[in-house]
Design an enzyme around this catalytic site. Structure first.
Site, short mmCIF file in Angstrom:
data_model
loop_
_atom_site.label_atom_id
_atom_site.label_comp_id
_atom_site.label_asym_id
_atom_site.label_seq_id
_atom_site.Cartn_x
_atom_site.Cartn_y
_atom_site.Cartn_z
N THR A 131 0.69 -1.18 -0.21
CA THR A 131 -0.47 -0.26 -0.16
C THR A 131 0.95 1.59 -0.50
O THR A 131 1.74 1.08 0.38
CB THR A 131 -0.62 0.06 0.95
N ASP A 132 0.27 2.26 -0.41
CA ASP A 132 0.99 3.40 -0.57
C ASP A 132 0.99 4.00 0.56
O ASP A 132 1.95 4.43 1.29
CB ASP A 132 0.16 4.69 -1.40
N GLU A 133 0.48 3.72 1.83
CA GLU A 133 0.78 3.70 2.81
C GLU A 133 2.30 3.85 3.88
O GLU A 133 2.25 4.56 5.02
CB GLU A 133 -0.62 3.43 4.16
N TYR A 156 -1.59 -0.12 11.28
CA TYR A 156 -1.81 -0.70 10.10
C TYR A 156 -0.66 -0.74 8.89
O TYR A 156 0.11 -1.47 8.25
CB TYR A 156 -3.33 -0.13 9.27
N LYS A 160 2.31 -3.14 6.76
CA LYS A 160 2.66 -3.54 6.05
C LYS A 160 4.04 -3.10 5.09
O LYS A 160 4.29 -4.07 4.56
CB LYS A 160 2.05 -2.46 5.37
P1 NAD Z 1 -10.33 -6.31 2.86
O1 NAD Z 1 -10.05 -5.97 4.32
O2 NAD Z 1 -11.06 -6.08 2.13
O3 NAD Z 1 -9.75 -8.08 2.70
C1 NAD Z 1 -9.73 -8.97 3.28
C2 NAD Z 1 -9.07 -10.52 2.78
O4 NAD Z 1 -8.36 -11.14 3.99
C3 NAD Z 1 -10.46 -10.89 3.53
O5 NAD Z 1 -10.84 -11.59 2.86
C4 NAD Z 1 -9.25 -12.22 5.00
O6 NAD Z 1 -10.78 -13.01 5.37
C5 NAD Z 1 -8.69 -11.93 4.49
N1 NAD Z 1 -6.99 -12.25 5.98
C6 NAD Z 1 -6.97 -12.01 6.33
N2 NAD Z 1 -6.23 -12.34 7.92
C7 NAD Z 1 -6.40 -13.47 6.90
C8 NAD Z 1 -5.47 -14.54 7.77
N3 NAD Z 1 -4.97 -14.53 8.78
N4 NAD Z 1 -4.80 -15.36 6.89
C9 NAD Z 1 -5.85 -15.28 5.60
N5 NAD Z 1 -6.77 -14.43 4.99
C10 NAD Z 1 -6.68 -13.49 5.84
O7 NAD Z 1 -8.55 -5.92 2.39
P2 NAD Z 1 -8.53 -5.20 1.14
O8 NAD Z 1 -9.18 -4.01 1.05
O9 NAD Z 1 -9.26 -6.14 -0.56
O10 NAD Z 1 -7.08 -5.25 1.02
C11 NAD Z 1 -6.33 -6.24 0.40
C12 NAD Z 1 -4.96 -6.24 0.25
O11 NAD Z 1 -4.69 -4.91 -0.50
C13 NAD Z 1 -4.15 -5.63 1.57
O12 NAD Z 1 -3.09 -6.42 1.72
C14 NAD Z 1 -4.13 -4.24 1.75
O13 NAD Z 1 -3.39 -4.19 3.04
C15 NAD Z 1 -4.04 -4.24 -0.07
N6 NAD Z 1 -4.13 -2.57 -0.26
C16 NAD Z 1 -5.83 -2.45 -0.04
C17 NAD Z 1 -5.82 -1.29 0.04
C18 NAD Z 1 -7.39 -0.36 -0.14
O14 NAD Z 1 -7.97 0.34 -0.43
N7 NAD Z 1 -8.23 -1.35 0.31
C19 NAD Z 1 -5.34 -0.40 -1.09
C20 NAD Z 1 -3.46 -0.65 -1.15
C21 NAD Z 1 -3.36 -1.84 -0.85
P1 TYD Z 2 -9.55 5.27 4.91
O1 TYD Z 2 -10.96 5.24 3.36
O2 TYD Z 2 -9.98 4.78 6.62
O3 TYD Z 2 -8.65 4.62 4.07
P2 TYD Z 2 -7.18 5.54 4.88
O4 TYD Z 2 -7.20 5.68 5.96
O5 TYD Z 2 -6.57 3.88 4.84
O6 TYD Z 2 -6.91 6.54 3.67
O7 TYD Z 2 -10.19 6.37 4.37
C1 TYD Z 2 -10.19 7.53 3.99
C2 TYD Z 2 -9.55 8.67 4.20
O8 TYD Z 2 -11.19 9.03 4.72
C3 TYD Z 2 -8.95 9.56 5.33
O9 TYD Z 2 -8.11 10.26 4.73
C4 TYD Z 2 -9.77 9.28 6.09
C5 TYD Z 2 -11.08 9.59 6.31
N1 TYD Z 2 -11.90 9.45 6.97
C6 TYD Z 2 -13.32 10.16 7.79
O10 TYD Z 2 -12.84 11.17 7.69
N2 TYD Z 2 -14.13 9.26 8.43
C7 TYD Z 2 -14.34 8.08 8.49
O11 TYD Z 2 -15.03 7.94 9.09
C8 TYD Z 2 -13.22 7.02 8.46
C9 TYD Z 2 -13.31 5.45 7.71
C10 TYD Z 2 -11.93 7.89 6.57
#
Ligand code: NAD
Ligand code: TYD
Length: 347
Positions: A131-133, A156, A160
């Site tokens: 992730t970019d985080e 988090y 990562k």
């Molecule tokens: P999500 O929370 O929707 O899904 C996570 C999945 O992982 C779920 O299906 C969960 O059951 C499974 N999981 C959790 N713990 C586990 C374990 N111990 N063993 C097996 N499975 C397990 O997450 P997402 O948003 O789909 O993110 C997927 C990946 O992409 C993550 O690695 C996250 O860090 C990365 N990512 C997410 C975003 C975003 O905006 N959502 C952006 C950049 C990167």
């Molecule tokens: P989020 O979807 O939690 O992603 P991330 O923190 O990983 O970027 O949040 C996106 C942005 O929205 C972030 O700046 C936090 C803000 N946010 C709120 O303002 N209110 C909320 O209830 C949530 C969940 C996020």
């Protein structure tokens, strides 16, 4: 590297989550000869119904398990003759990591480490989703490059970043064939409504207040999950082994701009917006340079405004997916996270 000589047998960890399920659907659509084994613990964020249309497909199998279970990961890879592991499995929400951080280390750090060990034992390629985080928040005149130092600021992001470091170390020490992609904030179908865009969309549809943290001027690159999937595919097919690639649109907007798009798309009143107590350590801005992936032939299809609008529309059209979540287990988390923040706030 072409599809044919890459792999036809993938282990997709976290394949029942938001991005993983979109990726599985995309991959099977694009690569009909493939077989995909979804390996997922089915936490609150992992939902079988995210792939409801595909479970009858003989090319898809679900193994319910924890990525920290080395014996089960190994035996699954052996039985299914896996040659590529794509690791989406993670605990993923910053606010959850503030409330209960240890499980983030268990899954995101130790779990990834176990996958690396199994990949090393069995000689598998591993692609890790990051992730970019991990870059921390970036100053206004900069876009994060793949070579930038990792400066995570939430539990988090720190978990990562630790996983990224382990993946890099296995490439150097053991010559393990790995790649990493670092995605921007994704939006689209099947995103659990704890994240901002689906939370705001579902709250707006329900007529509930929209809790914007702080001044709402924090900036994010809201990228469509479809473009994340095509970016991962590009790296799997054409990326350089051992390399890291950023995936995003390269353009960001404030959270208030994002809320405006959500409310306008859904035809809801801006009076729903409430500025609430900020998240501790809230990263001010994420922004990535994505030229490295573009140089390999990838282009995003959606700009961030279209991505947010498309996502909001999906929640309006798919209430049957999120209503059981919102009215069930999610309620306890929502009250813990927002009840005090929202108490007494007038429009
Ligand atoms: P999500 O929370 O929707 O899904 C996570 C999945 O992982 C779920 O299906 C969960 O059951 C499974 N999981 C959790 N713990 C586990 C374990 N111990 N063993 C097996 N499975 C397990 O997450 P997402 O948003 O789909 O993110 C997927 C990946 O992409 C993550 O690695 C996250 O860090 C990365 N990512 C997410 C975003 C975003 O905006 N959502 C952006 C950049 C990167
Ligand atoms: P989020 O979807 O939690 O992603 P991330 O923190 O990983 O970027 O949040 C996106 C942005 O929205 C972030 O700046 C936090 C803000 N946010 C709120 O303002 N209110 C909320 O209830 C949530 C969940 C996020």
């Amino acid at each position: 590297m072409t599809t044919d000589n890459l792999s036809s047998r993938l282990l997709v960890t976290g394949g029942c989550g938001f991005i993983g399920s979109n990726f599985v659907r995309y991959w099977l659509g694009q690569h009909p000869e493939s077989r995909v084994v979804v390996y997922d613990k089915l936490t609150y964020a992992g939902r079988r119904e995210n792939l409801a249309d595909l479970w009858d497909d003989p090319r898809l199998l679900l193994v319910v398990g924890d990525i920290g279970d080395q014996d089960l990961v190994r035996s699954t890879c052996q039985q299914e003759k896996i040659d590529l592991v794509v690791n989406f499995a993670a605990e993923t929400h910053v606010d959850q990591s503030i409330l209960g951080p240890l499980v983030f280390t268990d899954t995101n750090v130790r779990g990834t480490h176990v996958l690396l060990e199994v990949a090393r034992e069995l000689g598998l390629r591993l692609h890790h989703i990051s992730t970019d985080e991990v870059y921390g928040h970036v100053r206004d005149d900069h876009q994060s490059m793949e070579t930038d130092p990792l400066l995570p600021r939430s539990p988090y992001a720190a978990s990562k970043a630790a996983a990224d470091q382990l993946v890099g170390a296995y490439a150097i020490t053991y010559g393990l064939p790995v790649t990493i992609t670092r995605g921007a904030n994704n939006v689209g179908p099947y995103q659990y409504p704890e994240k901002a865009v689906p939370l705001f969309a579902t709250n707006a549809i329900l007529g509930e207040p929209i809790p914007v943290y702080g001044d709402g001027l924090h900036m994010r690159d809201y990228a469509h999950v479809y473009d994340h999937c095509t970016g991962i595919e590009t790296v799997l097919l054409h990326g350089q082994i051992g390399e890291v690639y950023n995936i995003g649109t390269g353009r960001e907007m404030t959270n208030l701009d994002m809320v405006d798009i959500v409310l306008d798309t859904l035809g809801k009143s801006h009076d729903l917006i409430r500025h609430v107590t900020d998240r501790p350590g809230h990263d001010r801005r994420y922004s990535m340079n994505v030229d490295k992936l573009k140089a390999v032939g990838w282009q995003p299809k959606y700009d961030p405004k279209e991505a947010v609008a498309e996502a909001a529309k999906w929640y309006a059209e798919n209430q049957t997916w999120w209503e059981p979540i919102r009215s069930g287990e999610f309620r306890e988390y929502y009250d813990r996270q927002y009840a005090e923040r929202l108490a007494g706030l007038e429009p």
